[in-house]
Design a protein around this motif. Structure first.
Motif, PDB file in Angstrom:
ATOM      1  N   LEU A  43       1.416   1.115   2.396  1.00 51.09           N
ATOM      2  CA  LEU A  43       0.647  -0.106   2.614  1.00 51.09           C
ATOM      3  C   LEU A  43       0.457  -0.344   4.106  1.00 51.09           C
ATOM      4  CD1 LEU A  43       2.342  -2.466  -0.010  1.00 51.09           C
ATOM      5  CD2 LEU A  43       0.186  -1.208  -0.245  1.00 51.09           C
ATOM      6  N   THR A  44      -0.748  -0.723   4.491  1.00 49.96           N
ATOM      7  CA  THR A  44      -1.038  -1.038   5.881  1.00 49.96           C
ATOM      8  C   THR A  44      -0.772  -2.527   6.123  1.00 49.96           C
ATOM      9  OG1 THR A  44      -3.349  -1.682   5.520  1.00 49.96           O
ATOM     10  CG2 THR A  44      -2.874   0.689   5.804  1.00 49.96           C
ATOM     11  N   PRO A  45      -0.697  -2.940   7.385  1.00 48.12           N
ATOM     12  CA  PRO A  45      -0.488  -4.366   7.679  1.00 48.12           C
ATOM     13  C   PRO A  45      -1.533  -5.275   7.025  1.00 48.12           C
ATOM     14  CG  PRO A  45      -0.074  -3.079   9.636  1.00 48.12           C
ATOM     15  CD  PRO A  45      -0.610  -2.122   8.611  1.00 48.12           C
ATOM     16  N   TYR A  46      -2.807  -4.868   7.074  1.00 44.69           N
ATOM     17  CA  TYR A  46      -3.847  -5.709   6.477  1.00 44.69           C
ATOM     18  C   TYR A  46      -3.738  -5.728   4.962  1.00 44.69           C
ATOM     19  CZ  TYR A  46      -8.477  -7.781   5.769  1.00 44.69           C
ATOM     20  OH  TYR A  46      -9.521  -8.605   5.403  1.00 44.69           O
ATOM     21  N   ASP A  47      -3.280  -4.637   4.354  1.00 45.60           N
ATOM     22  CA  ASP A  47      -3.037  -4.620   2.905  1.00 45.60           C
ATOM     23  C   ASP A  47      -2.072  -5.726   2.519  1.00 45.60           C
ATOM     24  OD1 ASP A  47      -4.601  -2.333   2.613  1.00 45.60           O
ATOM     25  OD2 ASP A  47      -2.890  -0.969   2.602  1.00 45.60           O
ATOM     26  N   ILE A  48      -0.997  -5.850   3.283  1.00 50.13           N
ATOM     27  CA  ILE A  48       0.043  -6.816   2.943  1.00 50.13           C
ATOM     28  C   ILE A  48      -0.473  -8.239   3.079  1.00 50.13           C
ATOM     29  CG2 ILE A  48       2.308  -7.709   3.658  1.00 50.13           C
ATOM     30  CD1 ILE A  48       3.082  -4.807   4.267  1.00 50.13           C
ATOM     31  N   ILE A  49      -1.251  -8.509   4.112  1.00 49.24           N
ATOM     32  CA  ILE A  49      -1.847  -9.843   4.260  1.00 49.24           C
ATOM     33  C   ILE A  49      -2.734 -10.162   3.067  1.00 49.24           C
ATOM     34  CG2 ILE A  49      -3.536 -11.178   5.586  1.00 49.24           C
ATOM     35  CD1 ILE A  49      -2.410  -9.934   8.114  1.00 49.24           C
ATOM     36  N   ARG A  50      -3.602  -9.226   2.689  1.00 46.65           N
ATOM     37  CA  ARG A  50      -4.517  -9.459   1.568  1.00 46.65           C
ATOM     38  C   ARG A  50      -3.748  -9.673   0.264  1.00 46.65           C
ATOM     39  NH1 ARG A  50     -10.073  -7.633   2.275  1.00 46.65           N
ATOM     40  NH2 ARG A  50     -10.250  -8.070   0.052  1.00 46.65           N
ATOM     41  N   LEU A  51      -2.767  -8.818   0.003  1.00 48.67           N
ATOM     42  CA  LEU A  51      -2.052  -8.870  -1.271  1.00 48.67           C
ATOM     43  C   LEU A  51      -1.142 -10.085  -1.373  1.00 48.67           C
ATOM     44  CD1 LEU A  51      -1.229  -5.083  -1.697  1.00 48.67           C
ATOM     45  CD2 LEU A  51      -2.662  -6.449  -3.228  1.00 48.67           C
ATOM     46  N   LYS A  52      -0.414 -10.400  -0.333  1.00 49.19           N
ATOM     47  CA  LYS A  52       0.519 -11.538  -0.426  1.00 49.19           C
ATOM     48  C   LYS A  52      -0.248 -12.853  -0.564  1.00 49.19           C
ATOM     49  CE  LYS A  52       0.718 -13.452   4.030  1.00 49.19           C
ATOM     50  NZ  LYS A  52       0.846 -14.881   4.433  1.00 49.19           N
ATOM     51  N   ASN A  53      -1.424 -12.943   0.059  1.00 50.79           N
ATOM     52  CA  ASN A  53      -2.245 -14.141  -0.110  1.00 50.79           C
ATOM     53  C   ASN A  53      -2.880 -14.194  -1.499  1.00 50.79           C
ATOM     54  OD1 ASN A  53      -1.668 -15.067   2.461  1.00 50.79           O
ATOM     55  ND2 ASN A  53      -3.486 -14.156   3.389  1.00 50.79           N
ATOM     56  N   ARG A  54      -3.273 -13.038  -2.003  1.00 51.20           N
ATOM     57  CA  ARG A  54      -3.839 -12.967  -3.363  1.00 51.20           C
ATOM     58  C   ARG A  54      -2.822 -13.457  -4.389  1.00 51.20           C
ATOM     59  NH1 ARG A  54      -7.998 -10.219  -6.130  1.00 51.20           N
ATOM     60  NH2 ARG A  54      -7.700 -10.577  -8.357  1.00 51.20           N
ATOM     61  N   LEU A  55      -1.571 -13.075  -4.192  1.00 49.29           N
ATOM     62  CA  LEU A  55      -0.500 -13.426  -5.127  1.00 49.29           C
ATOM     63  C   LEU A  55       0.176 -14.751  -4.787  1.00 49.29           C
ATOM     64  CD1 LEU A  55       1.063  -9.863  -5.347  1.00 49.29           C
ATOM     65  CD2 LEU A  55      -0.409 -10.959  -7.056  1.00 49.29           C
ATOM     66  N   GLN A  56      -0.293 -15.387  -3.713  1.00 44.35           N
ATOM     67  CA  GLN A  56       0.244 -16.672  -3.250  1.00 44.35           C
ATOM     68  C   GLN A  56       1.751 -16.579  -2.996  1.00 44.35           C
ATOM     69  OE1 GLN A  56      -1.123 -19.495  -6.262  1.00 44.35           O
ATOM     70  NE2 GLN A  56      -3.040 -19.781  -5.161  1.00 44.35           N
ATOM     71  N   LEU A  57       2.124 -15.535  -2.266  1.00 41.34           N
ATOM     72  CA  LEU A  57       3.513 -15.308  -1.897  1.00 41.34           C
ATOM     73  C   LEU A  57       3.646 -15.322  -0.379  1.00 41.34           C
ATOM     74  CD1 LEU A  57       4.351 -12.285  -4.249  1.00 41.34           C
ATOM     75  CD2 LEU A  57       5.030 -14.672  -4.599  1.00 41.34           C
ATOM     76  N   SER A  58       4.849 -15.594   0.090  1.00 42.94           N
ATOM     77  CA  SER A  58       5.112 -15.426   1.512  1.00 42.94           C
ATOM     78  C   SER A  58       5.245 -13.932   1.792  1.00 42.94           C
ATOM     79  CB  SER A  58       6.403 -16.137   1.906  1.00 42.94           C
ATOM     80  OG  SER A  58       7.526 -15.483   1.315  1.00 42.94           O
ATOM     81  N   SER A  59       5.208 -13.567   3.058  1.00 42.38           N
ATOM     82  CA  SER A  59       5.382 -12.160   3.412  1.00 42.38           C
ATOM     83  C   SER A  59       6.703 -11.623   2.890  1.00 42.38           C
ATOM     84  CB  SER A  59       5.328 -11.982   4.935  1.00 42.38           C
ATOM     85  OG  SER A  59       4.075 -12.327   5.446  1.00 42.38           O
ATOM     86  N   GLU A  60       7.781 -12.378   3.098  1.00 44.85           N
ATOM     87  CA  GLU A  60       9.102 -11.911   2.685  1.00 44.85           C
ATOM     88  C   GLU A  60       9.217 -11.798   1.175  1.00 44.85           C
ATOM     89  OE1 GLU A  60      12.215 -14.093   4.572  1.00 44.85           O
ATOM     90  OE2 GLU A  60      11.763 -13.281   6.561  1.00 44.85           O
ATOM     91  N   GLU A  61       8.603 -12.712   0.451  1.00 44.40           N
ATOM     92  CA  GLU A  61       8.615 -12.625  -1.012  1.00 44.40           C
ATOM     93  C   GLU A  61       7.871 -11.384  -1.486  1.00 44.40           C
ATOM     94  OE1 GLU A  61       8.769 -17.349  -2.319  1.00 44.40           O
ATOM     95  OE2 GLU A  61       6.850 -16.412  -1.802  1.00 44.40           O
ATOM     96  N   PHE A  62       6.699 -11.139  -0.910  1.00 43.08           N
ATOM     97  CA  PHE A  62       5.932  -9.965  -1.307  1.00 43.08           C
ATOM     98  C   PHE A  62       6.690  -8.685  -0.991  1.00 43.08           C
ATOM     99  CE2 PHE A  62       3.031  -6.479  -0.394  1.00 43.08           C
ATOM    100  CZ  PHE A  62       2.333  -6.415  -1.588  1.00 43.08           C
ATOM    101  N   LEU A  63       7.248  -8.594   0.214  1.00 41.69           N
ATOM    102  CA  LEU A  63       7.992  -7.400   0.612  1.00 41.69           C
ATOM    103  C   LEU A  63       9.169  -7.152  -0.320  1.00 41.69           C
ATOM    104  CD1 LEU A  63       7.978  -7.905   4.490  1.00 41.69           C
ATOM    105  CD2 LEU A  63       6.730  -6.153   3.223  1.00 41.69           C
TER     106      LEU A  63
END
Length: 265
Positions: A43-63
């Motif tokens: 996963l790239t940095p921008y992938d994580i921003i897109r996905l965690k916002n899509r799932l309405q999670l914080s960065s740490e929750e998504f990770l």
């Protein structure tokens, strides 16, 4: 994206931006979603921003829920891979029989498929036009569909050109570090900074706005306003700062008198 069970047996074909290939994926193809099983996705940095916002999670929750950290070979830098389901097919957590439930925000690697990237640099003024490869996996019937693309057309159609542009500073960091002699290692602190800026945008935002960062780094007011509410801009700002901290690329101008720094546009 690669199917780890098949890759070793198939030779990739080198492509440029104007190379042509035939491919189309849709729900009526019998192998639909099979490429989303038994895979390895960085996963790239921008992938994580897109996905965690899509799932309405914080960065740490998504990770914590959806990823696992690894060290990239030849760089000693931490990267994030998608955590697959512990099912019979080791499936992507977002795939269903009807397709991908996060399709609009799918990772960069998924957007590229059936292409892969061999040269990571997408910075403006790079030495080449890109080095891509096309792997015809035996299970995929999309190659039999009557739809022709150039690599350039495919990247634009899938929105991967935008992803590459946003991730360009990050991929350049990987390329530059990979060129270093193997005996030159980053400190644990440096790796932690790389991880935070690259993957935990929420924590990096706290680092910038809730610490002494802005008193130590004299950042222009327009930039502060821009990165305050725009995670993509914050990521790109952070990657430029990170490049200077780790590799001294002079993306920042230091103010000796104020012991501070301003960003070069």
């Amino acid at each position: 994206m690669e199917n780890t069970d098949k890759m070793a047996a198939i030779s990739p074909v080198k492509l440029g931006v104007d190379s042509k290939f035939q491919f189309k994926c849709h729900k009526d193809v019998k192998c639909y979603t099979k490429c989303c099983r038994g895979i390895s996705i960085i996963l790239t940095p921008y992938d994580i921003i897109r996905l965690k916002n899509r799932l309405q999670l914080s960065s740490e929750e998504f990770l914590a829920i959806y990823t696992k950290p690894e060290l990239m070979e030849k760089t000693d830098l931490p990267v994030i891979t998608l955590k697959l389901l512990d099912d019979e097919l080791t499936s992507c957590p977002f795939v269903r029989d009807t397709g991908c439930i996060v399709y609009e925000d799918r990772p960069t690697a998924c957007r590229y498929y059936p292409l892969g990237v061999a040269s990571l640099s997408h910075k403006e003024g790079a030495d080449d036009d890109g080095f891509y490869f096309f792997v015809n996996e035996p299970h995929c019937l999309g190659f039999e569909e009557d739809r022709e693309w150039t690599v350039k057309e495919w990247r634009k159609d899938q929105g991967v050109d935008i992803h590459d542009e946003i991730n360009a500073e990050w991929t350049d960091l990987l390329v530059r570090k990979r060129s270093f002699p193997q005996n030159i290692k980053l400190t644990d602190k440096s790796k932690q900074l790389f991880f935070m800026v690259s993957y935990n945008i929420d924590k990096f935002k706290q680092f910038v706005f809730e610490s002494t960062f802005l008193t130590r780094y004299d950042t222009e007011k327009e930039i502060i306003e821009k990165i305050k509410d725009n995670e993509t801009a914050l990521l790109q700002f952070g990657l430029k700062w990170l490049k200077d901290i780790l590799f001294n690329y002079k993306n920042f101008e230091f103010n000796q008198e104020k012991q501070s720094v301003s960003v070069k546009e």
